[in-house]
Design a protein around this motif. Structure first.
Motif, PDB file in Angstrom:
ATOM      1  N   UNK A  46       0.846  -1.189   0.000  1.00  0.00           N
ATOM      2  CA  UNK A  46       0.000   0.000   0.000  1.00  0.00           C
ATOM      3  C   UNK A  46       0.881   1.237   0.000  1.00  0.00           C
ATOM      4  N   UNK A  47       0.650   2.104  -0.939  1.00  0.00           N
ATOM      5  CA  UNK A  47       1.421   3.350  -1.045  1.00  0.00           C
ATOM      6  C   UNK A  47       2.927   3.094  -1.075  1.00  0.00           C
TER       7      UNK A  47
ATOM      8  N   UNK B 169      -5.745  -3.103   5.982  1.00  0.00           N
ATOM      9  CA  UNK B 169      -4.879  -3.616   4.909  1.00  0.00           C
ATOM     10  C   UNK B 169      -5.438  -4.951   4.441  1.00  0.00           C
ATOM     11  N   UNK B 170      -5.926  -4.992   3.200  1.00  0.00           N
ATOM     12  CA  UNK B 170      -6.499  -6.214   2.640  1.00  0.00           C
ATOM     13  C   UNK B 170      -6.090  -6.322   1.179  1.00  0.00           C
ATOM     14  N   UNK B 171      -6.180  -7.535   0.628  1.00  0.00           N
ATOM     15  CA  UNK B 171      -5.780  -7.750  -0.760  1.00  0.00           C
ATOM     16  C   UNK B 171      -6.831  -7.271  -1.747  1.00  0.00           C
ATOM     17  N   UNK B 172      -8.070  -7.099  -1.288  1.00  0.00           N
ATOM     18  CA  UNK B 172      -9.143  -6.627  -2.169  1.00  0.00           C
ATOM     19  C   UNK B 172      -9.704  -5.319  -1.627  1.00  0.00           C
ATOM     20  N   UNK B 173     -10.259  -4.512  -2.537  1.00  0.00           N
ATOM     21  CA  UNK B 173     -10.926  -3.281  -2.110  1.00  0.00           C
ATOM     22  C   UNK B 173     -12.300  -3.654  -1.568  1.00  0.00           C
TER      23      UNK B 173
END
Length: 147
Positions: A108-109, A130-134
């Motif tokens: 992320x970022x 923090x996750x792998x999908x939105x």
């Protein structure tokens, strides 16, 4: 006398060669090195605390291998990090990769973050940190319609 002088010259040559090699490694990695010359009791005390604090981290493989050897503990190679694997340099100079069945971190970022599905309020929605999908979950607010 002649033999002692010759041995001294060889020893100086070996020291110079090792210093030059260390300088090349330091220049290419951009890392600083700690002074590892300590007495025996301090060395044993520090090795106990360094092992207790877990693996160290280094930006690239060369730096990680050198750090692992100097600190006598495994060092993570950050440039080899993926969503589902972690690579370590071992004090023996070998590399070890731990592969996971699924993602354990997400980028992320531009930085790696461990997956954390704890929801935080971001206004109208609840989203994981923090996750792998939105993912967005409604916060349950009701809308009042006026006619």
């Amino acid at each position: 006398m002649q033999q002692a002088r010759r041995l001294r010259q060889i020893a100086i040559g070996v020291v110079m060669l090792m210093a030059a090699e260390t300088a090349v490694v330091a220049e290419s990695s951009g890392l600083a090195f700690a002074d590892t010359t300590t007495n025996a009791s301090a060395a044993s005390a520090s090795s106990d605390t360094s092992n207790a604090s877990g693996p160290a981290e280094a930006q690239d493989e060369t730096s990680a291998v050198l750090m692992a050897r100097l600190q006598n503990r495994k060092t993570e190679v950050l440039s080899a990090r993926t969503t589902d694997s972690t690579t370590y340099a071992l004090p023996s100079g070998e590399l070890e990769t731990e592969a996971y069945a699924g993602p354990v971190r997400v980028k992320q970022d531009g930085t790696w973050k461990n997956i954390n599905t704890s929801l935080s309020d971001t206004g109208a929605d609840l989203t994981p940190q923090a996750a792998t999908a939105d993912i967005a979950v409604s916060d349950g607010a009701t809308r009042i319609w006026h006619r």
